[in-house]
Motif scaffolding. Sequence first.
Motif, mmCIF file in Angstrom:
data_model
loop_
_atom_site.group_PDB
_atom_site.id
_atom_site.type_symbol
_atom_site.label_atom_id
_atom_site.label_comp_id
_atom_site.label_asym_id
_atom_site.label_seq_id
_atom_site.Cartn_x
_atom_site.Cartn_y
_atom_site.Cartn_z
ATOM 1 N N PRO A 151 -38.891 -67.764 54.775
ATOM 2 C CA PRO A 151 -37.849 -66.736 54.793
ATOM 3 C C PRO A 151 -38.450 -65.376 54.450
ATOM 4 O O PRO A 151 -39.307 -65.272 53.569
ATOM 5 C CB PRO A 151 -36.872 -67.189 53.703
ATOM 6 C CG PRO A 151 -37.701 -68.014 52.770
ATOM 7 C CD PRO A 151 -38.744 -68.683 53.640
ATOM 8 N N ILE A 152 -38.030 -64.353 55.172
ATOM 9 C CA ILE A 152 -38.509 -63.010 54.859
ATOM 10 C C ILE A 152 -37.356 -62.074 54.509
ATOM 11 O O ILE A 152 -37.576 -60.996 53.980
ATOM 12 C CB ILE A 152 -39.320 -62.395 56.023
ATOM 13 C CG1 ILE A 152 -38.506 -62.387 57.322
ATOM 14 C CG2 ILE A 152 -40.628 -63.172 56.219
ATOM 15 C CD1 ILE A 152 -39.111 -61.467 58.370
ATOM 16 N N ASP A 153 -36.141 -62.495 54.825
ATOM 17 C CA ASP A 153 -34.993 -61.633 54.554
ATOM 18 C C ASP A 153 -33.720 -62.477 54.620
ATOM 19 O O ASP A 153 -33.738 -63.581 55.152
ATOM 20 C CB ASP A 153 -34.921 -60.515 55.606
ATOM 21 C CG ASP A 153 -34.073 -59.343 55.138
ATOM 22 O OD1 ASP A 153 -33.696 -59.305 53.947
ATOM 23 O OD2 ASP A 153 -33.775 -58.472 55.966
ATOM 24 N N TYR A 154 -32.653 -61.957 54.067
ATOM 25 C CA TYR A 154 -31.386 -62.644 54.213
ATOM 26 C C TYR A 154 -30.274 -61.614 54.069
ATOM 27 O O TYR A 154 -30.488 -60.531 53.537
ATOM 28 C CB TYR A 154 -31.204 -63.746 53.170
ATOM 29 C CG TYR A 154 -31.010 -63.230 51.757
ATOM 30 C CD1 TYR A 154 -32.110 -62.923 50.975
ATOM 31 C CD2 TYR A 154 -29.732 -63.043 51.229
ATOM 32 C CE1 TYR A 154 -31.952 -62.436 49.691
ATOM 33 C CE2 TYR A 154 -29.568 -62.558 49.949
ATOM 34 C CZ TYR A 154 -30.678 -62.257 49.179
ATOM 35 O OH TYR A 154 -30.509 -61.761 47.918
ATOM 36 N N LYS A 155 -29.115 -61.956 54.574
ATOM 37 C CA LYS A 155 -27.962 -61.105 54.340
ATOM 38 C C LYS A 155 -26.719 -61.962 54.219
ATOM 39 O O LYS A 155 -26.670 -63.089 54.718
ATOM 40 C CB LYS A 155 -27.808 -60.058 55.435
ATOM 41 C CG LYS A 155 -27.575 -60.618 56.809
ATOM 42 C CD LYS A 155 -27.431 -59.485 57.810
ATOM 43 C CE LYS A 155 -27.319 -60.016 59.229
ATOM 44 N NZ LYS A 155 -27.331 -58.955 60.232
ATOM 45 N N LEU A 156 -25.754 -61.401 53.537
ATOM 46 C CA LEU A 156 -24.503 -62.101 53.320
ATOM 47 C C LEU A 156 -23.521 -61.632 54.382
ATOM 48 O O LEU A 156 -23.229 -60.444 54.493
ATOM 49 C CB LEU A 156 -23.989 -61.769 51.926
ATOM 50 C CG LEU A 156 -22.944 -62.681 51.292
ATOM 51 C CD1 LEU A 156 -23.384 -64.136 51.332
ATOM 52 C CD2 LEU A 156 -22.716 -62.242 49.858
ATOM 53 N N LEU A 157 -23.078 -62.565 55.196
ATOM 54 C CA LEU A 157 -22.198 -62.218 56.305
ATOM 55 C C LEU A 157 -20.980 -63.142 56.260
ATOM 56 O O LEU A 157 -21.139 -64.357 56.378
ATOM 57 C CB LEU A 157 -22.970 -62.398 57.618
ATOM 58 C CG LEU A 157 -22.507 -61.605 58.829
ATOM 59 C CD1 LEU A 157 -22.898 -60.143 58.690
ATOM 60 C CD2 LEU A 157 -23.133 -62.186 60.090
ATOM 61 N N ASN A 158 -19.813 -62.575 56.097
ATOM 62 C CA ASN A 158 -18.594 -63.392 55.980
ATOM 63 C C ASN A 158 -18.752 -64.492 54.929
ATOM 64 O O ASN A 158 -18.500 -65.661 55.187
ATOM 65 C CB ASN A 158 -18.208 -64.019 57.325
ATOM 66 C CG ASN A 158 -17.998 -62.974 58.400
ATOM 67 O OD1 ASN A 158 -17.533 -61.878 58.113
ATOM 68 N ND2 ASN A 158 -18.363 -63.304 59.623
ATOM 69 N N SER A 159 -19.238 -64.105 53.773
ATOM 70 C CA SER A 159 -19.496 -65.006 52.641
ATOM 71 C C SER A 159 -20.411 -66.181 52.999
ATOM 72 O O SER A 159 -20.364 -67.233 52.394
ATOM 73 C CB SER A 159 -18.204 -65.498 51.997
ATOM 74 O OG SER A 159 -17.558 -66.423 52.842
ATOM 75 N N ASP A 160 -21.246 -65.985 54.022
ATOM 76 C CA ASP A 160 -22.218 -66.988 54.405
ATOM 77 C C ASP A 160 -23.594 -66.322 54.452
ATOM 78 O O ASP A 160 -23.708 -65.207 54.940
ATOM 79 C CB ASP A 160 -21.857 -67.552 55.783
ATOM 80 C CG ASP A 160 -22.201 -69.028 55.882
ATOM 81 O OD1 ASP A 160 -22.758 -69.579 54.918
ATOM 82 O OD2 ASP A 160 -21.908 -69.602 56.939
ATOM 83 N N TYR A 161 -24.587 -67.015 53.952
ATOM 84 C CA TYR A 161 -25.936 -66.457 53.983
ATOM 85 C C TYR A 161 -26.583 -66.708 55.330
ATOM 86 O O TYR A 161 -26.614 -67.828 55.812
ATOM 87 C CB TYR A 161 -26.813 -67.081 52.893
ATOM 88 C CG TYR A 161 -26.528 -66.556 51.528
ATOM 89 C CD1 TYR A 161 -27.193 -65.438 51.050
ATOM 90 C CD2 TYR A 161 -25.583 -67.172 50.721
ATOM 91 C CE1 TYR A 161 -26.942 -64.945 49.784
ATOM 92 C CE2 TYR A 161 -25.316 -66.687 49.450
ATOM 93 C CZ TYR A 161 -26.001 -65.579 48.988
ATOM 94 O OH TYR A 161 -25.736 -65.099 47.740
ATOM 95 N N LYS A 162 -27.089 -65.626 55.903
ATOM 96 C CA LYS A 162 -27.923 -65.749 57.104
ATOM 97 C C LYS A 162 -29.352 -65.455 56.670
ATOM 98 O O LYS A 162 -29.639 -64.392 56.145
ATOM 99 C CB LYS A 162 -27.508 -64.732 58.165
ATOM 100 C CG LYS A 162 -26.082 -64.891 58.618
ATOM 101 C CD LYS A 162 -26.007 -65.785 59.826
ATOM 102 C CE LYS A 162 -24.636 -65.742 60.441
ATOM 103 N NZ LYS A 162 -23.908 -66.990 60.303
#
Length: 103
Positions: free
Chosen positions: A55-66
């Motif tokens: 993993p190099i990055d993540y974001k929280l989208l609609n209370s779900d981690y991408k």
Amino acid sequence: MKKINESFVCIHCGEEIMQAAKTCRNHCPKCFCSLHVDGDIPGDRAAWCGEKMFPIDYKLLNSDYKILFQCTKCGKQHRNKRSVDDEIINLPQLIAEYKKYFM
Ligand SMILES: [Zn+2]
Ligand SMILES: [Zn+2]
């Protein structure tokens, strides 16, 4: 299409990973390492690279981690949803550690 859903041992941290029903898990819930075996569709096993992805990055989208993964060999990136049993709390620290693979 045949659905591949087996358990495996993480090549990075050695954790035995059981496949959760109905998901196509391809990363370790502990260290988030995965192998570059998928092509553009998660679970298609279309890539021949076979190297480690981290993993190099993540974001929280609609209370779900991408989570954004990158291959250490060919640089291919793909996004994946977190799995329910991921130790997501460790993710920011792991991303910081894995930066050394992408220098
Ligand atoms: Zn692992
Ligand atoms: Zn690759």
